[in-house]
Design a protein around this motif. Sequence first.
Motif, PDB file in Angstrom:
ATOM      1  N   ALA A  15       0.829  -1.217   0.000  1.00 50.35           N
ATOM      2  CA  ALA A  15       0.000   0.000   0.000  1.00 50.35           C
ATOM      3  C   ALA A  15       0.860   1.263   0.000  1.00 50.35           C
ATOM      4  CB  ALA A  15      -0.934  -0.015   1.208  1.00 50.35           C
ATOM      5  N   ARG A  16       1.955   1.243   0.754  1.00 51.17           N
ATOM      6  CA  ARG A  16       2.816   2.429   0.808  1.00 51.17           C
ATOM      7  C   ARG A  16       3.460   2.698  -0.550  1.00 51.17           C
ATOM      8  NH1 ARG A  16       8.175   3.736   1.555  1.00 51.17           N
ATOM      9  NH2 ARG A  16       8.847   1.575   1.851  1.00 51.17           N
ATOM     10  N   TRP A  17       3.898   1.652  -1.215  1.00 50.35           N
ATOM     11  CA  TRP A  17       4.536   1.852  -2.517  1.00 50.35           C
ATOM     12  C   TRP A  17       3.514   2.320  -3.562  1.00 50.35           C
ATOM     13  CZ3 TRP A  17       9.420   2.638  -2.778  1.00 50.35           C
ATOM     14  CH2 TRP A  17      10.304   1.997  -1.920  1.00 50.35           C
ATOM     15  N   ARG A  18       2.304   1.819  -3.479  1.00 48.34           N
ATOM     16  CA  ARG A  18       1.279   2.291  -4.414  1.00 48.34           C
ATOM     17  C   ARG A  18       0.990   3.776  -4.179  1.00 48.34           C
ATOM     18  NH1 ARG A  18       1.148  -0.535  -8.913  1.00 48.34           N
ATOM     19  NH2 ARG A  18       0.388  -2.681  -8.699  1.00 48.34           N
ATOM     20  N   ALA A  19       0.969   4.177  -2.927  1.00 48.88           N
ATOM     21  CA  ALA A  19       0.760   5.593  -2.629  1.00 48.88           C
ATOM     22  C   ALA A  19       1.907   6.437  -3.163  1.00 48.88           C
ATOM     23  CB  ALA A  19       0.607   5.795  -1.125  1.00 48.88           C
ATOM     24  N   GLU A  20       3.133   5.943  -3.011  1.00 43.36           N
ATOM     25  CA  GLU A  20       4.293   6.681  -3.522  1.00 43.36           C
ATOM     26  C   GLU A  20       4.244   6.749  -5.045  1.00 43.36           C
ATOM     27  OE1 GLU A  20       7.993   8.619  -4.007  1.00 43.36           O
ATOM     28  OE2 GLU A  20       6.487   8.564  -2.422  1.00 43.36           O
ATOM     29  N   GLN A  21       3.800   5.675  -5.672  1.00 46.43           N
ATOM     30  CA  GLN A  21       3.671   5.679  -7.125  1.00 46.43           C
ATOM     31  C   GLN A  21       2.673   6.749  -7.573  1.00 46.43           C
ATOM     32  OE1 GLN A  21       1.379   2.502  -9.088  1.00 46.43           O
ATOM     33  NE2 GLN A  21       3.226   2.085 -10.308  1.00 46.43           N
ATOM     34  N   GLY A  22       1.543   6.824  -6.884  1.00 45.42           N
ATOM     35  CA  GLY A  22       0.551   7.837  -7.229  1.00 45.42           C
ATOM     36  C   GLY A  22       1.081   9.242  -7.039  1.00 45.42           C
ATOM     37  N   ARG A  23       1.852   9.454  -5.966  1.00 48.90           N
ATOM     38  CA  ARG A  23       2.420  10.778  -5.719  1.00 48.90           C
ATOM     39  C   ARG A  23       3.367  11.177  -6.840  1.00 48.90           C
ATOM     40  NH1 ARG A  23       6.683  13.340  -4.320  1.00 48.90           N
ATOM     41  NH2 ARG A  23       7.950  11.439  -4.296  1.00 48.90           N
ATOM     42  N   ARG A  24       4.203  10.257  -7.281  1.00 47.24           N
ATOM     43  CA  ARG A  24       5.158  10.584  -8.345  1.00 47.24           C
ATOM     44  C   ARG A  24       4.436  10.854  -9.661  1.00 47.24           C
ATOM     45  NH1 ARG A  24      10.724   7.003  -7.812  1.00 47.24           N
ATOM     46  NH2 ARG A  24      10.932   7.098  -5.539  1.00 47.24           N
ATOM     47  N   ARG A  25       3.408  10.077  -9.936  1.00 47.58           N
ATOM     48  CA  ARG A  25       2.692  10.298 -11.192  1.00 47.58           C
ATOM     49  C   ARG A  25       1.971  11.639 -11.187  1.00 47.58           C
ATOM     50  NH1 ARG A  25       0.302   4.177 -12.526  1.00 47.58           N
ATOM     51  NH2 ARG A  25       2.317   3.322 -13.224  1.00 47.58           N
ATOM     52  N   ALA A  26       1.579  12.083 -10.009  1.00 47.39           N
ATOM     53  CA  ALA A  26       0.868  13.362  -9.922  1.00 47.39           C
ATOM     54  C   ALA A  26       1.817  14.548  -9.891  1.00 47.39           C
ATOM     55  CB  ALA A  26      -0.018  13.376  -8.685  1.00 47.39           C
ATOM     56  N   ARG A  27       2.957  14.393  -9.229  1.00 44.19           N
ATOM     57  CA  ARG A  27       3.845  15.530  -9.003  1.00 44.19           C
ATOM     58  C   ARG A  27       5.169  15.440  -9.737  1.00 44.19           C
ATOM     59  NH1 ARG A  27       3.180  15.981  -2.382  1.00 44.19           N
ATOM     60  NH2 ARG A  27       0.897  16.006  -2.342  1.00 44.19           N
ATOM     61  N   GLY A  28       5.442  14.310 -10.361  1.00 46.02           N
ATOM     62  CA  GLY A  28       6.711  14.155 -11.057  1.00 46.02           C
ATOM     63  C   GLY A  28       7.705  13.346 -10.250  1.00 46.02           C
ATOM     64  N   GLY A  29       8.630  12.750 -10.949  1.00 47.04           N
ATOM     65  CA  GLY A  29       9.634  11.905 -10.314  1.00 47.04           C
ATOM     66  C   GLY A  29       9.908  10.694 -11.178  1.00 47.04           C
ATOM     67  N   ALA A  30      10.978   9.977 -10.875  1.00 44.70           N
ATOM     68  CA  ALA A  30      11.331   8.790 -11.645  1.00 44.70           C
ATOM     69  C   ALA A  30      10.193   7.785 -11.600  1.00 44.70           C
ATOM     70  CB  ALA A  30      12.609   8.164 -11.084  1.00 44.70           C
ATOM     71  N   PRO A  31       9.854   7.171 -12.741  1.00 47.53           N
ATOM     72  CA  PRO A  31       8.760   6.201 -12.748  1.00 47.53           C
ATOM     73  C   PRO A  31       9.009   5.069 -11.753  1.00 47.53           C
ATOM     74  CG  PRO A  31       9.364   6.789 -14.987  1.00 47.53           C
ATOM     75  CD  PRO A  31      10.395   7.399 -14.095  1.00 47.53           C
TER      76      PRO A  31
END
Length: 741
Positions: A427-443
């Motif tokens: 769950a934590r990694w999925r949340a981090e994935q969503g944050r990066r997709r919304a705000r930018g960052g390495a895929p």
Amino acid sequence: MAGPSAVGEALTRVEDGPLLSGRGRFVADLRVPGCAEAVFVRSEVAHGLVRRVDLGAARQVPGVLGTWSAADLADVPRVPAMTDPEVTRDRPWPALATDRVRYAGEPLAVVVAGNRYLGEDGRDAARVSIDALPAVLDPARAALDEVRLFPGVSNVAVETTVGEPVDPRVWDRAAVVVEADYRHPLLCHTSLEARAILVRPDSGGGITVWCSHQAPHRLRDDLAGALDLPGGRVRVVVPDVGGAFGGKSETWPEYLVVALAALRLGRPVRWVEDRAEALTAAPRGRGQSQWVRLAADADGRFLALEMRTDAAVGGYPHTGSFLPEVTARMACGAYAVPLVGARARAVLTTTPPLCPYRGAGRPEAAYAVECTVDALARRLDMDPAEVRRRNFVPPDAFPYDTPTGFRYDSGNYAAALELALKTADHARWRAEQGRRRARGGAPLGVGVCTYVERSGVGGEFGAVEAHPDGSFTATSGCCSTGQGHATSFAQVVAAELGVDRHRVRVVEADTAVVPRGVGSFASRSLQIGGEALLRAARDLVAEARRRAAALTGQPVGEVVLECGVLRAGGRTCTPAELAADRPLRAEVQVEPPPAFPFGAYVAVVEVDPGLGTVRVLRLVAVDDCGTVVNPLVVRGQTYGSIAQGLGQALYEAAVHDDEGLPRAVSLLDYLLPTVSEMPEVVLEETCTPDPHTLLGAKGAGEAGCVGTPPAVVNAVADALRVAPSALGMPLTPRTCWEAVR
């Protein structure tokens, strides 16, 4: 004296002291008086007609003791088939090429000299002429028979269908259907010690053979048959082995030639494969092309699956023709798919012969199924874990008969998945994935794999004997190639006898001492070899109780064994005392059905969008191999197989050019993961004992090769928001860089 050893204790390996201190003895270390060294003249053409093999200049090189090509031998031995002789009947494999070569590196002649350096001088003096023919590398193209490796004989050596054809209406009516193509590149085994054999002629016309091998009794029988020797005159001894991974289960042409040279010269001859030979001429693993189609309803429940597999089995089908069938039979994966139809073909190609490579057909199936499940989840916009949950074979359905003909013995696939997700902090990694997709960052990507594999085939011999000095000998038909049998087998026997494991000596890998045996492959050692020793130890205890009852005048039921001591009616005796009176020994032959270990893997990756490089941030492996005899040994095996699984996913490929010549000739060209490339690995387990054995152990050690590649590739596909089939293994920076764009 130490107390009794128990199954489940994480005991350190007794093998490691000698190995780490340099006291191990491999084939290359053996000092046999008068031993000469063999070097092979090999084809530098992948496919062609042999016009001339001139060894005249080679024979004149100082120090050369003998040279032979097929033309110098009245009867060139043929390589025996590993499984079905019928597959090879019209496709003979001469130990030295006669009229045609079918892969680059095929042996043409042997040069025997006083040492390796002189032998290589003789090899370089040989003159070879071969008229090149077209190479064919892709199994699908080879199956068209436009270029036949054996004139008048199809390149399709074996075609197998399992399950039933799926009614076309199922595909038409399904809410969603996904199709995908996958390719598994050829891999090199790259064991720490490459292949090696030493043959010494003995008085009376027999031979003693030391070989880095997985199945000494098979090698003994193959050598005896090929060289027309009585089986009793061939002794095979396997010393320390530096890894095998399936590439040392077979009888290779070099082994036959070395034995023949030793008999002709009347002196010992050794061949130790160097790394260049191992990369260019040695057998390959994997090498499959697959097409998969999966249908599901709108809720993501599977309706039907079809799979077509073509395996590039190399120039000869002797050692790998059965592998695509294994893949086809594992096409169901961990899922209750109502309809399954699979076709598998073993197709000749102008590459080194295919043979088992850690996992042997099961990793290929898991990859195809698991990547397709992820593709389906993407089409349905569902969590890949949820799609899996809805389709698992439920725990109350076991034993479960798959549409492809296997009977899964036991399992709780959902429990393994939930533990893997929890351990990975999904769950934590999925949340981090969503944050990066919304705000930018390495895929960032998260990949899941749930697998089931088959382990353990065939029967096995085991014997346990008590000695008057208080020690015990456990004799097994298995053959350790680094798995730790001296530790884990002793642990099984010691636990049953109620003694410390250091009082149990394990004997195997010598056909003069072990009357029969099958060997070690397919994760069978503990599951079958351990079961044989457990039953033999139990029979020995039963006999000891009978004797103790006779000595004490007590009923057998009153005799108990505690900490290695038999007690009855206030009197005690030991197996050692009973063995002093007359031999105390028990032997058994067991043949339980195959087992089906399973597990779940979760990978978290990060992809550099500018470079295309993949960084595995976390890898969680949850495996269920039934009863674990020694957790330390199992964890080491799992970690090693994960490293090989990462190698397949990210780095390794035995690439051949358009003419069929291998491009990797050293480890500078063939990439392997090192400790620097290993990510954080977390190992967990569930335990579902094998219901068919007393020990309850299922195969361990190959799981990392099964679970790691699909988990990592699914994670990269998730990061890049592409279907897994858009990525080809290995996931090179270029592959990922192009997918980003």
